[in-house]
Each structure stands twice: as C-alpha cells, then as structure tokens.
Design a protein around this motif. Structure first.
Motif, PDB file in Angstrom:
ATOM      1  N   UNK B 107     -36.214   6.042   1.844  1.00  0.00           N
ATOM      2  CA  UNK B 107     -35.809   4.715   2.271  1.00  0.00           C
ATOM      3  C   UNK B 107     -34.973   4.744   3.541  1.00  0.00           C
ATOM      4  N   UNK B 108     -34.794   5.939   4.074  1.00  0.00           N
ATOM      5  CA  UNK B 108     -34.018   6.053   5.309  1.00  0.00           C
ATOM      6  C   UNK B 108     -32.532   5.965   5.065  1.00  0.00           C
ATOM      7  N   UNK B 109     -31.836   5.535   6.106  1.00  0.00           N
ATOM      8  CA  UNK B 109     -30.384   5.571   6.082  1.00  0.00           C
ATOM      9  C   UNK B 109     -29.822   4.290   5.461  1.00  0.00           C
ATOM     10  N   UNK B 110     -28.833   4.443   4.607  1.00  0.00           N
ATOM     11  CA  UNK B 110     -28.173   3.292   4.007  1.00  0.00           C
ATOM     12  C   UNK B 110     -26.697   3.299   4.392  1.00  0.00           C
ATOM     13  N   UNK B 111     -26.218   2.160   4.858  1.00  0.00           N
ATOM     14  CA  UNK B 111     -24.814   2.069   5.246  1.00  0.00           C
ATOM     15  C   UNK B 111     -24.012   1.355   4.173  1.00  0.00           C
ATOM     16  N   UNK B 112     -22.800   1.816   3.974  1.00  0.00           N
ATOM     17  CA  UNK B 112     -21.953   1.229   2.945  1.00  0.00           C
ATOM     18  C   UNK B 112     -20.544   1.070   3.498  1.00  0.00           C
ATOM     19  N   UNK B 113     -19.966  -0.105   3.291  1.00  0.00           N
ATOM     20  CA  UNK B 113     -18.567  -0.325   3.677  1.00  0.00           C
ATOM     21  C   UNK B 113     -17.671   0.306   2.625  1.00  0.00           C
ATOM     22  N   UNK B 114     -16.789   1.188   3.059  1.00  0.00           N
ATOM     23  CA  UNK B 114     -15.956   1.881   2.079  1.00  0.00           C
ATOM     24  C   UNK B 114     -14.475   1.544   2.200  1.00  0.00           C
ATOM     25  N   UNK B 115     -14.082   0.949   3.302  1.00  0.00           N
ATOM     26  CA  UNK B 115     -12.649   0.665   3.456  1.00  0.00           C
ATOM     27  C   UNK B 115     -12.431  -0.289   4.613  1.00  0.00           C
ATOM     28  N   UNK B 116     -11.215  -0.816   4.662  1.00  0.00           N
ATOM     29  CA  UNK B 116     -10.787  -1.627   5.795  1.00  0.00           C
ATOM     30  C   UNK B 116      -9.533  -0.989   6.364  1.00  0.00           C
ATOM     31  N   UNK B 117      -9.529  -0.787   7.674  1.00  0.00           N
ATOM     32  CA  UNK B 117      -8.383  -0.154   8.329  1.00  0.00           C
ATOM     33  C   UNK B 117      -7.556  -1.228   9.017  1.00  0.00           C
ATOM     34  N   UNK B 118      -6.296  -1.282   8.680  1.00  0.00           N
ATOM     35  CA  UNK B 118      -5.401  -2.270   9.273  1.00  0.00           C
ATOM     36  C   UNK B 118      -4.419  -1.588  10.213  1.00  0.00           C
ATOM     37  N   UNK B 119      -4.072  -2.259  11.284  1.00  0.00           N
ATOM     38  CA  UNK B 119      -3.002  -1.777  12.169  1.00  0.00           C
ATOM     39  C   UNK B 119      -1.761  -2.618  11.899  1.00  0.00           C
ATOM     40  N   UNK B 120      -0.639  -1.952  11.683  1.00  0.00           N
ATOM     41  CA  UNK B 120       0.622  -2.656  11.441  1.00  0.00           C
ATOM     42  C   UNK B 120       1.609  -2.302  12.553  1.00  0.00           C
ATOM     43  N   UNK B 121       2.402  -3.276  12.945  1.00  0.00           N
ATOM     44  CA  UNK B 121       3.456  -3.059  13.936  1.00  0.00           C
ATOM     45  C   UNK B 121       4.799  -3.216  13.233  1.00  0.00           C
TER      46      UNK B 121
END
Lengths: 130, 130
Positions: B107-121
């Motif tokens: 089926x070829x390549x499958x993409x999966x969202x695994x996280x969200x990266x946040x920037x904090x100040x």
C-alpha cells in the motif's frame, strides 16, 4: 550502504567540531594511534565522483567524513593534484584556520593553530592547464 | 554539571529528530518501557527558572532535553498551568505536527501524526489573569 552509526542509540549522531576532527581523528590517523571509533573511512576521494562518495562513508545523512591521501601535480612541487574521476576539485573561498585553546597553569588560556580547513568545489570536465 | 555524553567518543552528540524523540524516548517513557540510553533527565521545569535548567541536563551544549510533567490551571479544565519559579511560560508561534511515515506492504507509504511540538517563551513576573 553500511551504517555502523545505526547501532548507536536513536538520536545520536557523529557531528564533530573542526577541533575534534583534528585532535581526535586526523592527528591519531597521522601518528597511527588507536582510534576512539572507526567512523571515518579511508577513501581516495580523487578516484571517484562526488555523488559516489556517500555510499562509501561509514555514516552520515548530510555530511560524510573520509581520510583521503593528497596527490601532487609535479613530483617536486607543492601544488596539489585534484583531478577526480570525471572532473576536478578546486579550492573556493577563504581558508579557515582551526584553533585549539588550552589552559596553561598561571598563564591563562593559550591558543594554537592546528589546521587549515579548505572548501573545494567539484567541476565536471578536464582541469584547466597551468 | 554532569555530562554522561563526555563518555561518548569525541564528535558524537545527542541530536535527535522530533520523530526520534517521540518514538524512541517519549513513547517509551509513557509506557515505562526500557530506554535506549538515559540521556533525558526527569525535571519539573516549572519549579525552576530557564537559566537554571542547563545544569540539570544529562548532556548538551546548546540544547537540553527533559521529561517534565504538565500541570493544569484548574483541576477539571484542560488549560495548562505554566507558572514557573520567577515567571511563566507562554506558547508562541504555530504548533508543529510531528509525522512519522512507515511502509505498509503493498500500500506504499503511510503517514501518521504522532505529536504536536509547541514553542514556549519565558516571561519574568506574574502570569496575567484569565
């Protein structure tokens, strides 16, 4: 491709500073001292084209490290021969002096030039004469 | 400062990709699986000021990695409490979705969202109300 680096724990990479490359790898190579780790392959880069080099590296994703012998244009001269498989390498930009600093008792920090870093660009075709 | 990384061969550094951090470190942390290597310290970063954090890291020169618990503003709410020792952290910019891709047979390549990266100040002073 062989990738000894893939046996490193995830997230670890060979990203040496210029100083580390000279002191811990090139100097040991020149004095035939034992290496911390065999991460730099011996490859005569002038026998190949640049696009064939990544496959010959022990590791790397965007940068590859090799020990390569230098060749001279004329047996008694100092000019380097940088002809390669289907082209030639030519120096570009300004050489960068690589410095190491060490603390000397009672005299503070002492800086020492240990190497010169050259950037070379690959050109296809025959090297120009002269 | 403790520097386990100094026991690595010269030139090797912990420079993980976001994907490696999630898959090989954070996911294992959450499932209490054994770690490839103890390079990320447990530190409640909200108990400290940012300039005190580098000393608490297991390694790093310009980047430091920690596992830190999250706190909530209100017990039943979802808003995070990011008050720290002498100031507070505030999200900035756009969150970055971290994606992993895997090959699935036929089926070829499958993409999966695994996280969200946040920037904090970090801001000094008391966090604004509301």
């Amino acid at each position: 491709m062989k990738h000894p680096q893939s046996s490193l724990p995830p997230g670890f990479r060979f990203h040496p500073t210029d100083e580390e490359l000279i002191l811990h790898y090139l100097k040991k190579k020149l004095s035939s001292s034992p290496f911390p780790v065999s991460i730099i392959t011996d490859v005569d880069i002038y026998k190949f084209d640049p696009w064939d080099l990544p496959d010959k590296a022990a590791s790397g994703e965007k940068e590859w490290y090799f020990f390569s012998p230098r060749d001279r244009k004329y047996p008694n001269g100092t000019r380097p021969n940088r002809a390669a498989a289907s082209g030639y390498w030519k120096a570009t930009g300004t050489d960068k002096v690589i410095v190491t600093s060490s603390m000397v008792d009672g005299r503070g920090e002492v800086q020492e030039n240990i190497a010169v870093k050259k950037a070379l660009v690959f050109y296809k075709g025959r090297p120009p004469k002269g």
